[in-house]
Design an enzyme around this catalytic site. Structure first.
Site, PDB file in Angstrom:
ATOM      1  CG  ASP A   1      -0.319  -0.517   2.488  1.00 38.83           C
ATOM      2  OD1 ASP A   1       0.924  -0.533   2.551  1.00 38.83           O
ATOM      3  OD2 ASP A   1      -1.055  -0.898   3.409  1.00 38.83           O
TER       4      ASP A   1
ATOM      5  CG  ASN B   1      -8.947  -1.278  11.835  1.00 37.62           C
ATOM      6  OD1 ASN B   1      -7.977  -1.948  11.467  1.00 37.62           O
ATOM      7  ND2 ASN B   1      -9.416  -0.269  11.117  1.00 37.62           N
TER       8      ASN B   1
ATOM      9  CG  HIS C   1      -5.846  -2.267   8.861  1.00 35.56           C
ATOM     10  ND1 HIS C   1      -5.968  -0.902   9.036  1.00 35.56           N
ATOM     11  CD2 HIS C   1      -4.543  -2.535   9.122  1.00 35.56           C
ATOM     12  CE1 HIS C   1      -4.807  -0.392   9.372  1.00 35.56           C
ATOM     13  NE2 HIS C   1      -3.925  -1.358   9.434  1.00 35.56           N
TER      14      HIS C   1
ATOM     15  CD  GLU D   1      -8.904   0.979   7.550  1.00 34.94           C
ATOM     16  OE1 GLU D   1      -8.696   0.019   8.303  1.00 34.94           O
ATOM     17  OE2 GLU D   1      -8.449   2.110   7.786  1.00 34.94           O
TER      18      GLU D   1
HETATM   19  C1  F6R Z   1       1.231  -1.075   6.064  1.00 31.90           C
HETATM   20  C2  F6R Z   1       0.179  -2.061   6.307  1.00 31.90           C
HETATM   21  C3  F6R Z   1      -0.626  -2.018   7.569  1.00 31.90           C
HETATM   22  C4  F6R Z   1       0.267  -2.253   8.807  1.00 31.90           C
HETATM   23  C5  F6R Z   1      -0.577  -2.212  10.072  1.00 31.90           C
HETATM   24  C6  F6R Z   1       0.277  -2.336  11.319  1.00 31.90           C
HETATM   25  O1  F6R Z   1       1.902  -1.337   4.866  1.00 31.90           O
HETATM   26  O2  F6R Z   1      -0.043  -2.890   5.479  1.00 31.90           O
HETATM   27  O3  F6R Z   1      -1.626  -3.002   7.523  1.00 31.90           O
HETATM   28  O4  F6R Z   1       0.904  -3.482   8.700  1.00 31.90           O
HETATM   29  O5  F6R Z   1      -1.298  -1.020  10.136  1.00 31.90           O
HETATM   30  O6  F6R Z   1       1.111  -1.220  11.442  1.00 31.90           O
HETATM   31  P1  F6R Z   1       2.163  -1.124  12.636  1.00 31.90           P
HETATM   32  O7  F6R Z   1       3.148  -2.199  12.422  1.00 31.90           O
HETATM   33  O8  F6R Z   1       2.765   0.263  12.485  1.00 31.90           O
HETATM   34  O9  F6R Z   1       1.390  -1.280  13.887  1.00 31.90           O
END
Ligand code: F6R
Length: 264
Positions: free
Chosen positions: A67, A137, A139, A144
């Site tokens: 992403d 959440n 994801h 989402e």
């Molecule tokens: C980012 C992504 C998100 C993160 C998730 C956890 O490329 O795919 O799904 O893996 O938000 O983020 P952290 O590791 O910062 O808690």
């Protein structure tokens, strides 16, 4: 899902680095799906260490990032492009021509752009190993809650919880992006193998829902229960709310004995 319990973040980094490192050694032209975020930093540092000290070769590895924020240029200090360069790509011998990260600066025909990102994955032959984190959440990528399990790369509006979580990365007064381009759940499920890495108490509820809860688009990581080769590596805090930890320990022991390739 194979659940690997580690005692802390350092052990998780080593385990994940070992698995990704072995995958690269087995297939030097590995098509590797990548994530950003705090959880990944230690893993990328471990992979950089393996490159430096054990000659792990990334020269033929092809990468696809999950992403990127919409409206953010690759040079922006909070772009995922910048994150990847800082934490991983500039520390290994990856060929920049083999790197694919969604372009956050596109305007106009978003659907066409997202379809072309999917085409790039298909043309490369699909993703062999996709690394994932998880949001509070539930994801994965920026899929989402309520994202379709059939979804492919697309523009996604970020939830308030995600925007709030991301706020800490942006300076006071800076606008936090409200949209992103993200691979879909369908894109992730099409990967040959999936490795979800989770650390910290803040993720414990999401982890319990994703691994032991019902399969529901309200927790998009629960879609991984449908994947035939998904592994979750957790530290103690992230695993705190799982009910079947003793069983996961037994499975790990037996997996080491009978099907060690699943853990290598
Ligand atoms: C980012 C992504 C998100 C993160 C998730 C956890 O490329 O795919 O799904 O893996 O938000 O983020 P952290 O590791 O910062 O808690």
């Amino acid at each position: 899902m194979l659940v690997v319990l580690t005692s802390n973040h350092e052990e998780l980094n080593r385990e994940a680095g070992r698995i990704v490192g072995n995958a690269v050694r087995q297939n030097p032209a590995l098509r590797l799906g990548l994530a950003t975020g705090n959880t990944m930093i230690g893993v990328y540092h471990e992979l950089a260490r393996l490159h430096r000290e054990e000659a792990l070769d990334f020269s033929r590895v092809v990468t696809f990032n999950l992403d990127e924020y919409l409206g953010i240029s690759p040079t922006h200090p909070h772009s995922f492009h910048h994150f990847m360069l800082e934490n991983f790509f500039s520390h290994v011998n990856i060929d920049p021509r083999n790197v694919h990260i969604p372009d956050g600066t596109i305007t106009g025909d978003y659907e066409k752009y997202c379809a072309s990102f999917e085409d790039d994955i298909l043309r490369a032959g699909g993703i062999d190993l996709q690394i994932l984190g998880i949001g509070r959440n539930g994801h994965i990528g920026f899929n989402e809650p309520t994202s379709s399990f059939a979804s492919r790369t697309r523009l996604k509006v970020l939830s308030k919880a995600t925007v709030d979580d991301n706020r800490k990365f942006f300076g006071a007064g800076e606008t936090v992006p409200r949209c992103a381009i993200t691979m879909g759940i369908g894109t992730i499920l099409a990967s040959e193998r999936v490795l979800m890495l989770v650390t910290g108490a803040a993720k414990a509820t999401a982890v319990a829902h994703a691994i032991e809860g019902p399969i529901t688009s309200s927790v998009t990581a629960s879609a991984l229960q449908l994947h035939a080769d998904a592994t979750a590596i957790l530290d103690e805090e992230a695993a705190a709310q799982l009910k079947q930890k003793d069983y996961y320990r037994d499975v790990m022991e037996m997996t080491r004995l009978f099907t060690p390739s699943r853990l290598s």
